[in-house]
Each structure stands twice: as structure tokens, then as C-alpha cells.
Motif scaffolding. Structure first.
Motif, PDB file in Angstrom:
ATOM      1  N   GLU B  48      16.128 -19.966  37.553  1.00 15.35           N
ATOM      2  CA  GLU B  48      15.578 -21.154  37.639  1.00 15.35           C
ATOM      3  C   GLU B  48      16.165 -22.030  38.767  1.00 15.35           C
ATOM      4  OE1 GLU B  48      15.033 -22.800  33.791  1.00 15.35           O
ATOM      5  OE2 GLU B  48      13.597 -21.268  32.942  1.00 15.35           O
ATOM      6  N   SER B  49      17.293 -22.108  38.868  1.00 19.27           N
ATOM      7  CA  SER B  49      17.771 -22.851  39.824  1.00 19.27           C
ATOM      8  C   SER B  49      17.610 -22.223  41.280  1.00 19.27           C
ATOM      9  CB  SER B  49      19.330 -22.975  39.625  1.00 19.27           C
ATOM     10  OG  SER B  49      19.436 -23.981  38.397  1.00 19.27           O
ATOM     11  N   ALA B  50      17.900 -20.723  41.187  1.00 17.49           N
ATOM     12  CA  ALA B  50      17.739 -19.945  42.461  1.00 17.49           C
ATOM     13  C   ALA B  50      16.382 -20.029  42.880  1.00 17.49           C
ATOM     14  CB  ALA B  50      18.111 -18.432  42.161  1.00 17.49           C
ATOM     15  N   LYS B  51      15.350 -19.988  42.058  1.00 19.35           N
ATOM     16  CA  LYS B  51      13.924 -20.363  42.477  1.00 19.35           C
ATOM     17  C   LYS B  51      13.704 -21.673  43.146  1.00 19.35           C
ATOM     18  CE  LYS B  51       9.334 -19.595  40.798  1.00 19.35           C
ATOM     19  NZ  LYS B  51       8.471 -19.747  39.566  1.00 19.35           N
ATOM     20  N   GLN B  52      14.356 -22.665  42.732  1.00 15.44           N
ATOM     21  CA  GLN B  52      14.154 -24.034  43.401  1.00 15.44           C
ATOM     22  C   GLN B  52      14.950 -23.885  44.688  1.00 15.44           C
ATOM     23  OE1 GLN B  52      15.754 -26.138  39.986  1.00 15.44           O
ATOM     24  NE2 GLN B  52      13.928 -27.272  39.867  1.00 15.44           N
ATOM     25  N   GLY B  53      15.871 -23.271  44.870  1.00 10.60           N
ATOM     26  CA  GLY B  53      16.600 -22.960  45.931  1.00 10.60           C
ATOM     27  C   GLY B  53      15.908 -22.540  47.127  1.00 10.60           C
ATOM     28  N   THR B  54      14.988 -21.409  46.569  1.00 11.90           N
ATOM     29  CA  THR B  54      14.098 -20.852  47.686  1.00 11.90           C
ATOM     30  C   THR B  54      12.583 -21.685  47.994  1.00 11.90           C
ATOM     31  OG1 THR B  54      12.753 -19.703  45.847  1.00 11.90           O
ATOM     32  CG2 THR B  54      14.736 -18.397  46.711  1.00 11.90           C
ATOM     33  N   TYR B 158      18.158 -15.355  44.609  1.00 10.30           N
ATOM     34  CA  TYR B 158      16.703 -15.364  43.528  1.00 10.30           C
ATOM     35  C   TYR B 158      16.595 -14.006  43.255  1.00 10.30           C
ATOM     36  CZ  TYR B 158      12.274 -16.214  41.813  1.00 10.30           C
ATOM     37  OH  TYR B 158      11.258 -16.290  40.708  1.00 10.30           O
ATOM     38  N   LYS B 159      16.664 -13.070  43.961  1.00  7.79           N
ATOM     39  CA  LYS B 159      16.211 -11.742  43.881  1.00  7.79           C
ATOM     40  C   LYS B 159      16.876 -11.270  42.675  1.00  7.79           C
ATOM     41  CE  LYS B 159      13.817 -10.396  48.033  1.00  7.79           C
ATOM     42  NZ  LYS B 159      14.129  -9.779  49.269  1.00  7.79           N
ATOM     43  N   LEU B 160      18.351 -11.493  42.927  1.00  6.29           N
ATOM     44  CA  LEU B 160      19.529 -10.787  42.214  1.00  6.29           C
ATOM     45  C   LEU B 160      19.567 -11.551  40.744  1.00  6.29           C
ATOM     46  CD1 LEU B 160      22.378 -10.836  44.754  1.00  6.29           C
ATOM     47  CD2 LEU B 160      21.425  -8.885  43.621  1.00  6.29           C
ATOM     48  N   THR B 161      19.172 -12.924  40.710  1.00  5.09           N
ATOM     49  CA  THR B 161      19.129 -13.500  39.381  1.00  5.09           C
ATOM     50  C   THR B 161      17.978 -13.045  38.641  1.00  5.09           C
ATOM     51  OG1 THR B 161      17.801 -15.314  40.357  1.00  5.09           O
ATOM     52  CG2 THR B 161      20.321 -15.610  40.287  1.00  5.09           C
ATOM     53  N   GLN B 162      16.851 -12.508  39.302  1.00  3.03           N
ATOM     54  CA  GLN B 162      15.835 -11.969  38.611  1.00  3.03           C
ATOM     55  C   GLN B 162      16.023 -10.687  38.047  1.00  3.03           C
ATOM     56  OE1 GLN B 162      12.719 -12.242  41.985  1.00  3.03           O
ATOM     57  NE2 GLN B 162      11.427 -13.132  40.443  1.00  3.03           N
TER      58      GLN B 162
END
Lengths: 394, 243
Positions: B48-54, B158-162
Motif C-alpha cells: 500500500e505504501s509503495a502504491k502511494q509512492g507511485t 511497487y511491482k516487487l511488493t505486489q
């Protein structure tokens, strides 16, 4: 009177101090039993100093220490408690549990270390992360940043096709088609079924051929940039391109860079007599500092000194590699005044630091020969009057 | 299934108790949850944090802030004095692997648990490696001065966290988590559930009391604290309380 005063003060403080101390002790005990983490640990330690026989405080301290994985300290505290109160069953159970947790944690840590050290790739987890990082930077970023990552990646993981492909793509972006072509060839050699490399190679070859033409037929900075784009180490036309770079640099007044380029041309199998003559001309000029740089393109003199080169078609397919010719000896250069040329390995060392890891594959002149606009030659965008290699016409 | 199983009144096996440390509760995790459950929660937070980053269009400082949160959820810095663990995906999953493989060393572990443990340890490697990669790339973003580079790398994070949560598609065959190198926590959970389904006697979620009151005696025997009454054992007293 004085003794009375002292007695009075002693009576007052003798009553207050123990009361304050008891209050502090009770507060610490309460913090020890109700708080958690480092607050509880500190309060329990203080409370235990005052009440070493309080099993509740000791249990709470051991609990806080176990929570923070300080198992050895918890075990020591519990053993001390059992020395004071050998029959305390709860403390014995806590001690056994703390010892079990410590042993379990040790076992898990040992397994974790084994796991991190042994892997099918033969790399540690840190090294694997670094390869992954470089692969993403190499393939997802652009231009010079990507190229640097690809070179670093190849240094730590040689033979990784992704790094070769990424490097070649970055070189294409940077319009260094000769090097890109060479790197695509490496990628395909490593993975012959890589159709992506095959397609990209065809494009690189076509763009390189255009650059070769521009290098040999145009003049000034445009031609120099084209030469750099076209240069392919080990290519059949490497010496010709390097010699042309020398001509263009000489014409631009970049004497030392021109000398370096001629030396590189000799090393890659260029015509010894023709290039030595050009080096001689540069050497004479260098001995007389008052003389301006040679205004006439030295290729004209070279043409007089040597037979025209063999016809070459720039449209011919570029062979994969050309065996390097033996480097000509310095004594062949006919002037004592000729500046001592920079040896080739030194020129390679002059390449950017991030590219040194694969320096042997990088063009020596990439950094040794910067290409500012030629001061003595007006950029026309048209073909100049310099003699063209055989097979070309104005 | 793992979370929904009810508490057991029957005394669990020692192996199941160690499995319970991964699935139900452990002494020093946030809210004393099972280590694998913590790994899943942290992986979701990181994603979720990575998504916000993107989704930050121009604000580099905010992108960096989100990426710091990604590191905190994935692989936070640890105390140098060996104090309490700061749990991220890596620490929690690593702990879960430790307890599941430790379970396999128990005398009462079934061959099912033993076979599962070594495979699980190997298959979980992809997620652990991804945690390291997420950390190092997020650090690159935090240190980057280029908006373009920051955004490109934030997308990759983000892709890696997914992939850590749902599995990745490294071989681009259109199937996420199709092989162990692509595994995320979702595939690891499936492995655990399949192992539990094969267990005989059946596995039931271990009661919290048993989870925190298992004792390994110096003579090699495992007991629960309420069994700590045998006069012949080295401590020779009864139990009570617990961590």
C-alpha cells in the motif's frame, strides 16, 4: 541549643526520607509490574535493587528481558532468584522456559545463517540483492545511468544475458551503435535462441552503417560524433575509423587526441606507413610550438605517402570479430620530436571509472578524444573536400 | 483456514505447537500474532505504501516518504544491541521459516511436517530475496536526486511488493507464482495449508496458553508448563503463570 536543633532535624528527616523512599519504591514496583518494554525493564531493575527477594519483580524483569530477546540476562536474573529462594516453582518454570527460548533462538539463527550462505547461485543474499538492483537499474533506467548499472552488473555477474542486453540497449540510446552491436553479439553468443538480440542487432547494424558513412564523408564535430557512434572494437573497419578520427581531431587542432587516435588505429591494424607519416607530421608540429596546428587535413599528406586503401563497402556485413594485429613499434615513427604516445592500456584506463570493469571492450578514444566543434573548420553539413576512401564519391 | 480454525482444548503435539508460533502467536510480535500472519500484514502495508509512492505525480519528497514506509514494513533497521525485533516482512517470514523448520525437528513431527519444512524453507527464499531488493531499491529512490529515476524505481518497488504478496511473473508466462522463484506469501500460505490438511492427527489452531508455555528440558524432553510437576525432572516443581 545546637544539639537540640540537630536532633530536631534528624527527627524530621528521619521520618520523611524513609517515607519518600518507600513511595518511590512502590512507584517503581508498579511501573515494573504494569509497564512494558524498556520502561518495565528499567523500573524492574531499580525495584529489584531495593527488593531482591521480591519474586514478582524478578518475574516481571525476566519477562521484560525475554520479550526483548535478552535471554541470557533473563536466565541470570532467574538463577540469582533461585539462589535466594531455591524452592520457588514459578521461577524454576520461568528459567526452563527462558532456556528453551534461548536454545530455540540459537537454532533458528544458525539455520538462518546457513540459509543465507548456501544458495544455488553461490552468492550471499546481499550479493543477490545487488545483482537484482543492478539488473533493474540496467534495464529500467535510461542512458548513461543505465549503462553504468549494466557495467557494474557485469562486473559482479559476468555472463548474465540481461546485463548484456541492457548494456546494448543503453548504448543504442547513447548512439554508440558499434559498441551496441558488439554487445548484442555477446548476448546472442550467450543465448543463441534470444530472438530479441537478433532483431536489435539488425537495427544496430543499420544505424552503424549510416554512422560509418557520416564518419568517413562528413567533417567537423558531426563526423567525429559519427565516428564514435560507428566504432566497433574488432570490426573490420576499426582501424579505418580510428584513423579518420585522428584526421578529424588533427584538423580540429586536437593534436594529442589525434595522436592517441592514430596510435589506436595502428594497434587495430591500420596502415603503418600512412599513419606513421601522419604521426610524423604531428610530431614536427609539436616540436615547434610557434607553428599553428596543421591546417591542411593530414589525410592529404597521408594519401601522398601511401597507396589508396583497398576499396571497402560500408554496406558489407560487419564480421563479428577481427583478430587484433600486432601493434607497430614506436621506433617506426620517423621523428625524434614526436611526443611519446600514450600506450594503449593507459588510454583504456582513461575510460570512465564505471566502465573500467570491462575496459578491454570499451573504445580507447571514447573519453580520450572529446569532440568539441572544430575551430578551424566550418561545419557545413555537406561533404568536405578531404579525400574520401576508395569507393566513395562526393 | 489458518486463522479461522478454533482453539483446541486437547493438548497439542510439540510439532504443532511450534507450527502455532508461525500461524497463531509468538511472544514478541506485534499483538503477539503468529509470525507468518505478521509477514502477510507487513507485506500488505508495504504494498500500500509503495502504491502511494507511485501515485505521487510531482512531489519527490512524498515519494521518498512512502518509500521509507515501504522499508519500515519490509525490512526495518534492527537494534544493534540485539534488543526487541523490529518486525518487517523479512524478519517475520524468516522467523516463521525458523519455527516451521524447528517443528520438523520435534520427536513427534510427522513425516508430512518434515518433508514440508525443507521445501518451505527453500521456496520462501524468493520472498526473502525480494525483501532485500525492495530495501535496496527503495534506498536508491530515497537517495535519488532525479525525479525520473525516482519514479521509475518506485514503480519497480511497487511491482516487487505486489510480487511479495501475490507472487511474481519473472518468466513472463502470464502466470504469477507459477514456480518457486516467483512465489509470494500467497503461494507459501497455500503450501502451509496443504501441509496442514495432510496432517494426522489433524492440526487445530494451538491455544495461546500452550504456545507460550512450552518447555524443553535439559534431558531433551518437551513438556508444557502444567506438566512441570514431575518430581523426577531436573526442576522438580509445579507450574503457573507464563510469558
Amino acid at each position: 541549643m545546637v544539639p537540640t536543633l540537630v536532633a530536631g532535624l534528624l527527627w524530621i528527616f528521619g521520618g520523611i526520607l524513609p517515607a519518600v523512599s518507600a513511595e518511590l519504591s512502590a512507584a517503581q514496583r508498579e511501573d515494573c509490574l504494569s509497564a512494558s518494554g524498556s520502561t518495565a525493564e528499567a523500573a524492574c531493575r531499580n525495584a529489584l535493587v531495593q527488593e531482591p527477594r521480591d519474586a514478582g519483580i524478578r518475574a516481571a524483569l525476566s519477562n521484560a528481558l525475554v520479550q526483548s530477546r535478552h535471554y541470557d540476562q533473563a536466565i541470570r536474573i532467574l538463577r540469582e532468584g533461585l539462589e535466594l529462594e531455591p524452592g520457588n516453582a514459578d521461577m524454576k518454570a520461568r528459567l526452563a522456559r527462558a532456556e528453551q527460548l534461548r536454545d530455540e533462538q540459537r537454532w533458528i539463527e544458525k539455520q538462518k545463517q546457513k540459509r543465507e550462505q548456501s544458495s544455488t547461485t553461490g552468492m550471499t543474499s546481499q550479493q543477490r540483492a545487488e545483482v537484482g538492483r543492478m539488473q533493474i537499474r540496467c534495464t529500467k533506467l535510461k542512458g548513461q545511468t543505465a549503462l553504468e548499472a549494466c557495467n557494474q552488473g557485469l562486473a559482479i555477474s559476468p555472463g548474465n544475458v540481461a546485463f548484456y542486453m541492457g548494456r546494448a540497449n543503453a548504448l543504442m540510446e547513447l548512439e554508440r551503435y558499434g559498441e551496441a552491436l558488439e554487445t548484442y553479439e555477446d548476448a546472442q553468443a550467450l543465448a543463441p535462441s534470444n530472438s530479441q538480440a537478433g532483431r536489435a542487432m539488425a537495427k544496430a547494424r543499420a544505424l552503424r552503417q549510416v554512422s560509418v558513412k557520416k564518419c568517413l564523408q562528413l567533417s567537423g564535430s558531426t563526423a567525429l560524433a559519427a565516428c564514435r557512434a560507428a566504432l566497433q572494437k574488432g570490426g573490420a573497419d576499426e582501424a579505418e575509423i580510428r584513423e579518420r578520427q585522428g584526421d578529424l581531431l588533427s584538423a580540429a587542432g586536437k593534436r594529442q587526441a589525434a595522436v592517441d587516435a592514430y596510435r589506436a588505429a595502428l594497434s587495430s591494424g591500420g596502415s603503418t606507413r600512412s599513419i606513421s607519416a601522419k604521426l610524423g607530421v604531428l610530431g614536427e608540429a609539436a616540436s615547434d610550438n610557434q607553428k599553428p596546428p596543421v591546417a591542411t587535413p593530414p589525410v592529404t599528406m597521408a594519401a601522398a605517402a601511401s597507396p589508396p586503401p583497398e576499396p571497402k563497402s560500408v554496406n558489407a556485413p560487419v564480421p563479428l570479430r577481427k583478430a587484433p594485429q600486432p601493434a607497430p613499434v614506436v621506433a617506426q615513427v620517423p621523428s625524434k620530436a614526436t611526443p611519446k604516445p600514450k600506450p594503449l592500456p593507459e588510454a583504456i584506463e582513461a575510460a570512465k571509472p564505471e566502465e573500467k570493469t570491462i575496459a578491454a571492450r570499451l573504445p580507447e578514444t571514447a573519453t580520450a578524444a572529446p569532440t568539441p566543434p572544430a575551430p578551424v573548420e566550418k561545419e557545413t553539413g555537406k561533404f568536405n573536400n578531404a579525400p574520401l576512401p576508395s569507393g566513395f564519391t562526393h | 483456514m489458518i486463522m479461522e480454525t478454533g482453539c483446541a482444548l486437547k493438548r497439542p503435539t510439540i510439532a504443532h505447537t511450534h507450527i502455532g508460533h508461525a500461524l497463531t502467536g509468538w511472544i514478541d510480535t506485534p499483538d503477539k500474532e503468529g509470525l507468518f500472519i505478521v509477514a502477510e500484514k507487513k507485506a500488505r502495508q508495504a504494498m500500500e505504501s509503495a502504491k502511494q509512492g507511485t501515485s505521487e505525480p510531482i512531489d519527490m519528497a512524498r515519494i521518498k516518504q512512502h518509500l521509507k514506509e515501504v522499508i519500515a514494513a519490509t525490512n526495518p533497521p534492527q537494534p544493534s544491541d540485539g534488543g526487541p525485533v523490529n518486525y518487517g516482512v523479512k524478519q517475520a517470514l524468516s522467523g516463521a521459516i525458523g519455527h516451521l523448520t524447528y517443528a520438523a525437528t520435534s520427536a513427534d513431527a510427522t513425516s508430512n511436517v518434515r518433508q514440508f519444512a525443507s521445501k518451505f524453507e527453500s521456496d520462501a527464499g524468493a520472498v526473502l530475496d525480494r525483501c532485500d531488493l525492495i530495501t535496496t531499491l527503495s534506498t536508491d529512490v530515497i537517495n535519488s536526486r532525479s525525479m525520473e529515476e525516482g519514479k521509475l524505481l518506485a514503480d519497480e518497488v511497487y511491482k516487487l511488493t505486489q510480487a511479495n504478496l501475490f507472487g511474481g511473473d519473472a518468466n513472463a508466462d502470464g502466470k504469477a507464482g507459477g514456480n518457486p522463484a516467483e512465489f509470494g506469501l500467497k503461494q507459501l500460505r497455500q503450501e502451509i495449508e496443504a501441509m496442514l490438511a495432510r496432517e494426522k492427527p489433524p492440526y487445530t489452531a494451538v491455544n495461546q496458553w500452550y504456545l507460550f508455555n512450552l518447555i524443553h528440558l535439559p534431558d531433551g524432553r518437551w513438556i508444557f508448563r502444567d506438566q512441570f510437576e514431575d518430581k523426577t525432572d531436573p526442576y522438580s516443581v509445579g507450574g503457573g503463570g507464563g510469558y
